[in-house]
Design a protein around this motif. Structure first.
Motif, mmCIF file in Angstrom:
data_model
loop_
_atom_site.group_PDB
_atom_site.id
_atom_site.type_symbol
_atom_site.label_atom_id
_atom_site.label_comp_id
_atom_site.label_asym_id
_atom_site.label_seq_id
_atom_site.Cartn_x
_atom_site.Cartn_y
_atom_site.Cartn_z
ATOM 1 N N UNK A 71 0.882 -1.447 -0.209
ATOM 2 C CA UNK A 71 -0.022 -0.105 -0.066
ATOM 3 C C UNK A 71 0.898 1.330 -0.060
ATOM 4 N N UNK A 72 0.844 1.919 -1.151
ATOM 5 C CA UNK A 72 1.898 3.419 -1.137
ATOM 6 C C UNK A 72 0.875 4.416 -1.444
ATOM 7 N N UNK A 73 1.436 5.573 -1.315
ATOM 8 C CA UNK A 73 0.804 6.816 -1.603
ATOM 9 C C UNK A 73 1.888 7.723 -2.447
ATOM 10 N N UNK A 74 1.870 8.083 -3.709
ATOM 11 C CA UNK A 74 2.736 8.991 -4.363
ATOM 12 C C UNK A 74 2.600 10.311 -3.822
ATOM 13 N N UNK A 94 15.465 6.544 -4.830
ATOM 14 C CA UNK A 94 15.955 5.842 -3.865
ATOM 15 C C UNK A 94 14.809 5.346 -3.059
ATOM 16 N N UNK A 95 14.724 3.846 -2.820
ATOM 17 C CA UNK A 95 13.939 3.132 -1.927
ATOM 18 C C UNK A 95 14.486 2.501 -0.758
ATOM 19 N N UNK A 96 13.679 2.582 0.374
ATOM 20 C CA UNK A 96 14.132 2.095 1.570
ATOM 21 C C UNK A 96 12.948 1.062 1.973
ATOM 22 N N UNK A 128 10.657 13.322 -0.500
ATOM 23 C CA UNK A 128 9.789 12.165 -0.555
ATOM 24 C C UNK A 128 8.896 12.087 -1.984
ATOM 25 N N UNK A 129 9.134 11.140 -2.352
ATOM 26 C CA UNK A 129 8.285 10.715 -3.881
ATOM 27 C C UNK A 129 7.197 9.509 -3.463
ATOM 28 N N UNK A 130 7.295 8.731 -2.485
ATOM 29 C CA UNK A 130 6.268 7.720 -2.109
ATOM 30 C C UNK A 130 6.381 7.396 -0.735
#
Length: 148
Positions: free
Chosen positions: A90-93, A104-106, A134-136
């Protein structure tokens, strides 16, 4: 490492542990055109610099949200290994990724199952660009194999 080798096991993960991070980019027109073609997405927003500047008021084209989500899912499933799986995402852009940007994802573990018969790990996930914006943001649940 062969496909049958396992990278991580459920027993190796504890809450508050940064479990995985990865960087992709810089974003190119080739990336966005390939993804748009795969999705049959003809929106000029994802590949036409001049159109985007004139009609959307942006400096250049942007990556589709689905492309960024696919990269995040790739990072998670690569980390979980061939015997692990992504159960939920579950993500929010929150901000666009533009041509030339790095993503960059963590993922950080926040909770683990108490039941070894259902060995899941819940993680907070975040994506940022090269400027730290922050992008997502979101959460995922991964099921990992047990060592035994």
């Amino acid at each position: 490492m062969t496909m049958t080798e396992q990278r991580i096991f459920f027993e190796d993960v504890r809450p508050a542990t940064e479990v995985v991070n990865r960087e992709y980019g810089p974003l190119t027109v080739i990336d966005t055109v390939r993804w748009a073609g795969l999705q049959e997405n003809t929106q000029q927003l994802h590949y036409d610099r001049d159109w985007v500047r004139e009609h959307a008021g942006l400096r250049t084209f942007i990556a589709s949200g689905a492309y960024r989500q696919a990269l995040l899912m790739r990072m998670l499933t690569d980390w979980a290994g061939p015997r692990g799986r992504l159960r939920k995402l579950s993500i929010r852009h929150s901000y666009s990724t533009f041509e030339g940007d790095t993503m960059r994802f963590t993922a950080r573990a926040v909770e683990t199952s108490d039941d070894p018969a259902d060995p899941w790990v819940r993680c907070d996930v975040e994506g940022t660009n090269q400027e730290g914006r922050r992008i997502l943001v979101g959460q995922c649940t991964l099921v990992l194999p047990c060592r035994n």
